[in-house]
Design a protein around this motif. Structure first.
Motif, mmCIF file in Angstrom:
data_model
loop_
_atom_site.group_PDB
_atom_site.id
_atom_site.type_symbol
_atom_site.label_atom_id
_atom_site.label_comp_id
_atom_site.label_asym_id
_atom_site.label_seq_id
_atom_site.Cartn_x
_atom_site.Cartn_y
_atom_site.Cartn_z
ATOM 1 N N PHE A 42 40.174 36.457 36.244
ATOM 2 C CA PHE A 42 38.808 35.953 36.357
ATOM 3 C C PHE A 42 38.765 34.477 36.735
ATOM 4 C CE2 PHE A 42 37.770 39.742 33.872
ATOM 5 C CZ PHE A 42 36.642 40.179 34.539
ATOM 6 N N LYS A 43 39.887 33.788 36.672
ATOM 7 C CA LYS A 43 39.903 32.357 36.962
ATOM 8 C C LYS A 43 40.473 32.026 38.332
ATOM 9 C CE LYS A 43 40.175 31.343 32.082
ATOM 10 N NZ LYS A 43 40.956 30.869 30.972
ATOM 11 N N THR A 44 40.772 33.035 39.134
ATOM 12 C CA THR A 44 41.338 32.788 40.461
ATOM 13 C C THR A 44 40.239 32.557 41.479
ATOM 14 O OG1 THR A 44 41.396 35.158 40.913
ATOM 15 C CG2 THR A 44 43.398 34.155 40.021
ATOM 16 N N ALA A 45 40.560 31.790 42.506
ATOM 17 C CA ALA A 45 39.619 31.522 43.592
ATOM 18 C C ALA A 45 40.105 32.252 44.835
ATOM 19 C CB ALA A 45 39.527 30.022 43.860
ATOM 20 N N THR A 50 43.057 36.726 43.870
ATOM 21 C CA THR A 50 42.606 37.654 42.834
ATOM 22 C C THR A 50 43.328 38.991 42.957
ATOM 23 O OG1 THR A 50 40.446 36.578 42.845
ATOM 24 C CG2 THR A 50 40.580 38.710 41.770
ATOM 25 N N LEU A 51 43.500 39.476 44.186
ATOM 26 C CA LEU A 51 44.247 40.717 44.392
ATOM 27 C C LEU A 51 45.675 40.569 43.872
ATOM 28 C CD1 LEU A 51 43.044 41.836 47.940
ATOM 29 C CD2 LEU A 51 42.504 42.914 45.754
ATOM 30 N N LYS A 52 46.270 39.415 44.114
ATOM 31 C CA LYS A 52 47.625 39.164 43.637
ATOM 32 C C LYS A 52 47.669 39.146 42.108
ATOM 33 C CE LYS A 52 51.550 36.075 44.205
ATOM 34 N NZ LYS A 52 52.081 34.864 44.830
ATOM 35 N N ALA A 53 46.674 38.509 41.484
ATOM 36 C CA ALA A 53 46.621 38.436 40.021
ATOM 37 C C ALA A 53 46.431 39.818 39.396
ATOM 38 C CB ALA A 53 45.500 37.501 39.580
ATOM 39 N N THR A 90 40.955 58.180 39.247
ATOM 40 C CA THR A 90 40.566 56.767 39.271
ATOM 41 C C THR A 90 40.701 56.187 37.868
ATOM 42 O OG1 THR A 90 39.065 57.083 41.137
ATOM 43 C CG2 THR A 90 38.685 55.157 39.755
ATOM 44 N N GLN A 91 41.429 55.068 37.766
ATOM 45 C CA GLN A 91 41.702 54.437 36.472
ATOM 46 C C GLN A 91 40.943 53.140 36.265
ATOM 47 O OE1 GLN A 91 45.824 54.096 37.616
ATOM 48 N NE2 GLN A 91 46.440 55.460 35.954
ATOM 49 N N MET A 92 40.714 52.390 37.348
ATOM 50 C CA MET A 92 40.111 51.064 37.240
ATOM 51 C C MET A 92 39.276 50.792 38.477
ATOM 52 S SD MET A 92 40.393 47.514 38.224
ATOM 53 C CE MET A 92 41.940 47.387 39.040
ATOM 54 N N MET A 93 38.167 50.069 38.286
ATOM 55 C CA MET A 93 37.317 49.643 39.403
ATOM 56 C C MET A 93 36.998 48.165 39.199
ATOM 57 S SD MET A 93 34.764 52.912 39.544
ATOM 58 C CE MET A 93 34.312 52.885 41.262
ATOM 59 N N ALA A 94 36.998 47.412 40.299
ATOM 60 C CA ALA A 94 36.694 45.984 40.213
ATOM 61 C C ALA A 94 35.871 45.585 41.432
ATOM 62 C CB ALA A 94 37.965 45.158 40.149
ATOM 63 N N LEU A 95 35.090 44.520 41.283
ATOM 64 C CA LEU A 95 34.299 43.990 42.387
ATOM 65 C C LEU A 95 34.651 42.528 42.574
ATOM 66 C CD1 LEU A 95 31.968 44.672 44.405
ATOM 67 C CD2 LEU A 95 30.504 43.433 42.831
ATOM 68 N N LEU A 96 34.934 42.157 43.822
ATOM 69 C CA LEU A 96 35.275 40.784 44.169
ATOM 70 C C LEU A 96 34.271 40.266 45.180
ATOM 71 C CD1 LEU A 96 38.012 42.534 43.649
ATOM 72 C CD2 LEU A 96 39.112 40.473 44.401
ATOM 73 N N VAL A 97 33.887 39.006 45.051
ATOM 74 C CA VAL A 97 32.963 38.371 45.983
ATOM 75 C C VAL A 97 33.706 37.217 46.641
ATOM 76 C CG1 VAL A 97 30.715 37.270 46.269
ATOM 77 C CG2 VAL A 97 31.029 38.994 44.496
ATOM 78 N N LEU A 104 36.466 37.367 41.205
ATOM 79 C CA LEU A 104 36.312 38.593 40.417
ATOM 80 C C LEU A 104 34.978 38.576 39.675
ATOM 81 C CD1 LEU A 104 37.589 41.255 39.552
ATOM 82 C CD2 LEU A 104 38.724 40.028 37.706
ATOM 83 N N ALA A 105 34.083 39.478 40.077
ATOM 84 C CA ALA A 105 32.762 39.554 39.444
ATOM 85 C C ALA A 105 32.757 40.513 38.260
ATOM 86 C CB ALA A 105 31.709 39.980 40.459
ATOM 87 N N GLY A 106 33.605 41.526 38.296
ATOM 88 C CA GLY A 106 33.671 42.481 37.199
ATOM 89 C C GLY A 106 34.824 43.436 37.391
ATOM 90 N N ALA A 107 35.424 43.871 36.269
ATOM 91 C CA ALA A 107 36.525 44.836 36.303
ATOM 92 C C ALA A 107 36.311 45.835 35.171
ATOM 93 C CB ALA A 107 37.866 44.134 36.154
ATOM 94 N N TYR A 108 36.506 47.101 35.465
ATOM 95 C CA TYR A 108 36.207 48.159 34.509
ATOM 96 C C TYR A 108 37.358 49.154 34.449
ATOM 97 C CZ TYR A 108 31.608 46.224 35.354
ATOM 98 O OH TYR A 108 30.560 45.358 35.491
ATOM 99 N N GLU A 109 37.870 49.416 33.257
ATOM 100 C CA GLU A 109 38.870 50.451 33.023
ATOM 101 C C GLU A 109 38.103 51.730 32.711
ATOM 102 O OE1 GLU A 109 42.303 50.169 32.934
ATOM 103 O OE2 GLU A 109 42.321 48.037 33.420
ATOM 104 N N LEU A 110 38.495 52.848 33.336
ATOM 105 C CA LEU A 110 37.797 54.116 33.139
ATOM 106 C C LEU A 110 38.643 55.066 32.301
ATOM 107 C CD1 LEU A 110 36.487 54.667 36.783
ATOM 108 C CD2 LEU A 110 35.304 53.597 34.884
#
Length: 156
Positions: A42-45, A50-53, A90-97, A104-110
């Motif tokens: 969440f702290k990456t620019a 963010t994909l790498k993190a 599907t295990q995880m979903m995330a949204l990046l802007v 990283l705007a949000g990440a969700y484990e399903l």
């Protein structure tokens, strides 16, 4: 008995019971059932960092990942976005802007068997690409969509 008096007595009784359970140690205030998520992501620019993190460097584009968002958002403070995945397991979903200070705007484990659909409202300071990231069966998939944010009624 007056309706507001009954409601007040119920609230007071509930608060008293909660206080008694906390003082006996049967309940702990401030505990949450959510699992810890890697806060470093969440702290990456930038999207690439963010994909790498998140460990998703080699994410591939997929038509099975869909972003439902307005083409033009009238209010950048509240942009509704839905991510849908038809990728099995599907295990995880995330949204990046892309152009937000923290991508990283949000990440969700399903959970297993859950519908792979997440709806959220995000803040966007300017027109940008949004990237949906999906982890399914240990592999990463992504989709991208441009969302324009209007500034004072004009496209920006």
């Amino acid at each position: 008995m007056d309706r507001s008096r009954r409601t007040t007595l119920q609230a007071a009784g509930s608060a008293s019971l909660y206080g008694a359970l906390v003082s006996m140690g049967l309940l702990r205030p401030g505990t949450a059932a959510a699992q810890a998520f890697d806060q470093g992501a969440f702290k990456t620019a930038g999207v690439a960092a963010t994909l790498k993190a998140l460990g998703a460097d080699g994410a591939t584009d997929s038509k099975d990942v869909v972003i439902v968002a307005p083409d033009i958002a009238e209010n950048g403070a509240v942009v509704p976005i839905v991510i849908k995945s038809s990728v099995p397991k599907t295990q995880m979903m995330a949204l990046l802007v892309e152009k937000n200070p923290n991508a990283l705007a949000g990440a969700y484990e399903l959970l297993d068997g859950a519908d792979a659909e997440v709806s959220m409202r995000i803040k966007m300071g300017q027109s940008s690409d949004v990237v949906a990231l999906v982890k399914a069966d240990g592999k990463f998939y992504m989709a991208k969509k441009e969302v324009k944010v209007t500034l004072g009624g004009c496209g920006g």
